[in-house]
Design a protein around this motif. Structure first.
Motif, mmCIF file in Angstrom:
data_model
loop_
_atom_site.group_PDB
_atom_site.id
_atom_site.type_symbol
_atom_site.label_atom_id
_atom_site.label_comp_id
_atom_site.label_asym_id
_atom_site.label_seq_id
_atom_site.Cartn_x
_atom_site.Cartn_y
_atom_site.Cartn_z
ATOM 1 N N GLU A 261 4.467 10.095 -2.537
ATOM 2 C CA GLU A 261 3.806 9.942 -3.826
ATOM 3 C C GLU A 261 2.601 9.008 -3.675
ATOM 4 O O GLU A 261 2.695 7.939 -3.071
ATOM 5 C CB GLU A 261 4.813 9.312 -4.788
ATOM 6 C CG GLU A 261 4.369 9.323 -6.227
ATOM 7 C CD GLU A 261 5.459 8.721 -7.118
ATOM 8 O OE1 GLU A 261 6.422 8.135 -6.594
ATOM 9 O OE2 GLU A 261 5.321 8.847 -8.344
ATOM 10 N N PRO B 198 -0.086 7.614 0.449
ATOM 11 C CA PRO B 198 -0.497 6.383 1.138
ATOM 12 C C PRO B 198 -0.921 6.656 2.578
ATOM 13 O O PRO B 198 -0.452 7.611 3.196
ATOM 14 C CB PRO B 198 0.784 5.542 1.120
ATOM 15 C CG PRO B 198 1.893 6.526 1.044
ATOM 16 C CD PRO B 198 1.366 7.666 0.223
ATOM 17 N N SER B 199 -1.857 5.842 3.070
ATOM 18 C CA SER B 199 -2.234 5.938 4.480
ATOM 19 C C SER B 199 -2.745 4.569 4.889
ATOM 20 O O SER B 199 -2.687 3.631 4.120
ATOM 21 C CB SER B 199 -3.299 7.012 4.677
ATOM 22 O OG SER B 199 -4.406 6.739 3.854
ATOM 23 N N TYR B 200 -3.262 4.470 6.102
ATOM 24 C CA TYR B 200 -3.800 3.189 6.539
ATOM 25 C C TYR B 200 -5.278 3.130 6.186
ATOM 26 O O TYR B 200 -6.116 3.723 6.864
ATOM 27 C CB TYR B 200 -3.559 2.995 8.031
ATOM 28 C CG TYR B 200 -2.099 2.784 8.340
ATOM 29 C CD1 TYR B 200 -1.476 1.591 7.983
ATOM 30 C CD2 TYR B 200 -1.333 3.767 8.947
ATOM 31 C CE1 TYR B 200 -0.133 1.381 8.226
ATOM 32 C CE2 TYR B 200 0.013 3.576 9.205
ATOM 33 C CZ TYR B 200 0.603 2.373 8.837
ATOM 34 O OH TYR B 200 1.939 2.177 9.080
ATOM 35 N N SER C 81 0.829 -1.215 0.000
ATOM 36 C CA SER C 81 0.000 0.000 0.000
ATOM 37 C C SER C 81 0.861 1.263 0.000
ATOM 38 O O SER C 81 0.348 2.361 -0.185
ATOM 39 C CB SER C 81 -0.919 0.004 1.215
ATOM 40 O OG SER C 81 -0.177 0.320 2.372
ATOM 41 N N GLY C 82 2.156 1.120 0.250
ATOM 42 C CA GLY C 82 3.030 2.292 0.289
ATOM 43 C C GLY C 82 3.059 2.973 1.641
ATOM 44 O O GLY C 82 3.795 3.927 1.842
ATOM 45 N N SER C 83 2.254 2.481 2.600
ATOM 46 C CA SER C 83 2.217 3.145 3.911
ATOM 47 C C SER C 83 3.543 2.996 4.646
ATOM 48 O O SER C 83 3.811 3.727 5.594
ATOM 49 C CB SER C 83 1.063 2.607 4.759
ATOM 50 O OG SER C 83 1.153 1.219 4.886
ATOM 51 N N ILE C 84 4.383 2.058 4.195
ATOM 52 C CA ILE C 84 5.701 1.918 4.826
ATOM 53 C C ILE C 84 6.484 3.222 4.686
ATOM 54 O O ILE C 84 7.238 3.607 5.572
ATOM 55 C CB ILE C 84 6.481 0.730 4.207
ATOM 56 C CG1 ILE C 84 7.753 0.470 5.008
ATOM 57 C CG2 ILE C 84 6.792 0.960 2.730
ATOM 58 C CD1 ILE C 84 8.452 -0.813 4.631
ATOM 59 N N PHE D 102 13.523 8.441 3.859
ATOM 60 C CA PHE D 102 13.040 7.089 3.577
ATOM 61 C C PHE D 102 14.129 6.274 2.875
ATOM 62 O O PHE D 102 14.393 5.144 3.250
ATOM 63 C CB PHE D 102 11.768 7.145 2.730
ATOM 64 C CG PHE D 102 11.202 5.779 2.418
ATOM 65 C CD1 PHE D 102 10.745 4.958 3.435
ATOM 66 C CD2 PHE D 102 11.120 5.324 1.115
ATOM 67 C CE1 PHE D 102 10.228 3.703 3.173
ATOM 68 C CE2 PHE D 102 10.605 4.066 0.836
ATOM 69 C CZ PHE D 102 10.161 3.255 1.862
#
Lengths: 250, 313
Positions: free
Chosen positions: B81, B84-86, A84-87, B50
């Motif tokens: 980019e 993203p989220s939960y 999901s890219g949340s990392i 990151f």
């Protein structure tokens, strides 16, 4: 602004644990776990027929239950964050790698602990039917929880290797199966066959989840067994942190 | 304040980012431009801590991102980019989580969260699960997350991607409003955005900085800078007339809309001469404009020249 590491781990832990219950995953897991744990002990373990007031037939099946259920919990730990890219969000917050690894691991462990705790009717039943040694039962639960932690730590590391949860699941099952059976002829004969020295074979046998778990679940609380599980968890979590750092960009 | 020094990121032989150095000071909004795969996002990921640079260094407000990552991340707000989220959390729960991690407490915490909700108009969707939100709202949740701790430095990777024109306008206004005391980097591939929000633009292609200038400065590099264009019913006659003016280098008729454009010789002003010629000849036209230069043309020219050079090497 500065806060303790414990506090940060706690924040991550609570978010992660809550997310298990935000989807049906948690409920499906708990129901299946309880049904299988019950079915195994009553039908395969002969809980009644043995005529003994203990939970040995219940605990005996935990390693096999965990072999398939724990990887299902662990596979999402990092693979989902990567997919999901949340990392990228998580690791650019003021959080250290260790805080992230531990927060997520403890949440998964607590979740399995909740499922395990919900087997308490088994314990009530055996106390109703007879007069079991409750010390042994407590030891059994402790051993089971520690073994679950070791399975989860393995799963955490392998889940960090890939963004594909199915691959994470299969790898975790395979590695856990090897670790489970490390003390059994199936695995040891293979290593004997390739001519490893006896000391190495003994060391491999000593890595077995099963032998350590079985001695705890019989009520023998040997410090070596506890240290074994703690070291196992520590090693695989360290490996998780290394793998995440290497693979996060992919 | 953001400072990168000889920042590089290599994947094997591929140089995703190749010795990029720049400094952005508070009050400045820096626009990152470049074709897809130019290294914009990779650079931003290194600033945000990151990705680990292969070489070189980044500091945010004086904190080196490699040696003091936590301090650097505390003063930085980052929209990755794709925002993203939960997804399984609701908006309120997600912002609470971010506020917790950012160490916000008590009255400040409530005020900061309310401020972020207000600035991004999230009031209506607070109890909604993030996965069920539209793309535009998800992006706004990502922006709210980035500004909730009132960071000194903001790094926004394509903040307006996926928004409708009204939402784009709102986000640009938001960036403008925050620009006064913050250091902001925005990446975009929408060129009009550069004019709308940035006071400096860096064009990146193949991991290298090809231009670092104000938007007006970039436009001045355009062939269209100081050119005069007009619309008329008799384009051919206009072309003949304007070609005779001394400082006009060339006159071109747009094959699509028939608009006539006269390009000046380098460094010359031709607007007065063109209008004078039109008046003397009583030449009929609908309207006439002095061109500022076209960013898209400069962009294409700069990035494609780099691409041809790369092929020739």
């Amino acid at each position: 602004m500065n806060m303790s590491s414990k506090h940060m781990i706690n924040i991550l832990f609570r978010r992660e644990l809550r997310s298990y219950f935000a989807t049906p995953v948690a409920y499906v897991f708990i129901v299946i776990f309880l049904v299988l744990a019950g079915a195994f002990s009553f039908y395969l373990g002969g809980f009644y027929q043995r005529g003994q007031a203990d939970l040995l037939p219940f605990f005996n099946f935990h390693p096999w239950l965990y072999l398939f259920l724990i990887p299902a919990v662990a596979m999402r730990l990092w693979a989902e964050e990567r997919k999901s890219g949340s990392i990228e969000l998580l690791l650019t917050l003021p959080v250290t790698m260790w805080q992230a690894v531990l927060g997520k691991f403890f949440a998964a462990w607590a979740f399995v602990g909740i499922a395990l705790a919900m087997t308490f009717p088994m314990w009530l039943t055996v106390n109703y039917l007879g007069d079991p040694d409750n010390g042994v039962i407590v030891a059994g639960y402790l051993g089971s929880l520690l073994m679950a932690g070791a399975f989860l730590a393995v799963g955490s590391c392998l889940s960090a290797l890939t963004r594909n949860q199915v691959i994470a699941f299969i790898l975790t099952v395979a590695i856990c199966f090897l670790l489970l059976l490390a003390g059994w002829p199936l695995v040891l004969d293979f290593f004997r066959g390739i001519g490893l020295p006896l000391a190495v074979i003994d060391a491999i046998a000593g890595l077995s989840f099963l032998t350590h778990f079985q001695s705890i679940s019989k009520g023998v609380l040997d410090l070596r067994d506890l240290v074994y599980f703690v070291l196992m968890i520590g090693f695989w979590l360290y490996a998780s942190a290394v793998v995440i750092d290497l693979k996060k960009a992919d | 304040m953001i400072e990168t020094r000889e920042l590089s990121k290599h994947y094997g032989d591929l140089k995703a980012v190749d010795h990029i150095s720049f400094t952005v000071t508070p009050g400045q909004v820096l626009g990152f431009l470049g074709p897809n795969g130019a290294g914009k996002s990779t650079t931003m990921k290194m600033i945000a801590g990151f990705l680990t640079p292969s070489a070189g260094s980044v500091s945010v407000c004086g904190f080196d991102v490699q040696t003091a990552p936590i301090q650097a991340k505390q003063v930085l707000g980052y929209l990755p980019e794709g925002a993203p989220s939960y997804g399984e959390m609701n908006v309120a729960g997600f912002l609470d989580f971010i506020a917790d991690v950012r160490g916000l407490r008590g009255e400040t915490r409530r005020r900061r969260i309310d401020d972020a909700i207000g600035r991004l108009n999230l009031g209506k969707v607070m109890t909604q699960t993030i996965d069920t939100l539209s793309k535009g709202f998800r992006r706004r949740v990502g922006l709210a997350q980035a500004i909730v701790h009132d960071p000194k430095v903001l790094v926004l990777d394509e903040p307006t991607d996926g928004l409708d024109p009204n939402q784009k306008q709102e986000v640009r206004a938001l960036i403008h409003a925050m620009a006064k005391d913050k250091t902001i980097i925005v990446s975009t591939h929408i060129l009009e955005e550069v004019h709308a929000v940035c006071d400096r633009a860096i064009i990146i292609a193949d991991g290298r900085v090809l231009a670092d200038d104000t938007p007006a400065g970039l436009e001045a590099r355009s062939r269209y800078h100081q050119a005069v264009s007009l619309s008329t019913d008799n384009a051919k006659a206009a072309q003949e007339l304007l070609t005779r003016i001394a400082d006009v280098a060339a006159v071109v008729i747009d094959p699509q809309d028939g608009r006539v454009t006269a390009f000046p010789r380098p460094g010359q002003q031709i607007f007065a001469a063109v209008t004078e010629a039109l008046r003397q000849n009583h030449f009929p036209f609908h309207e006439i404009a002095l061109e500022q230069g076209r960013l898209d043309e400069v962009f294409r020219q700069i990035t494609q020249t780099a691409a041809t050079e790369a092929v020739m090497v």
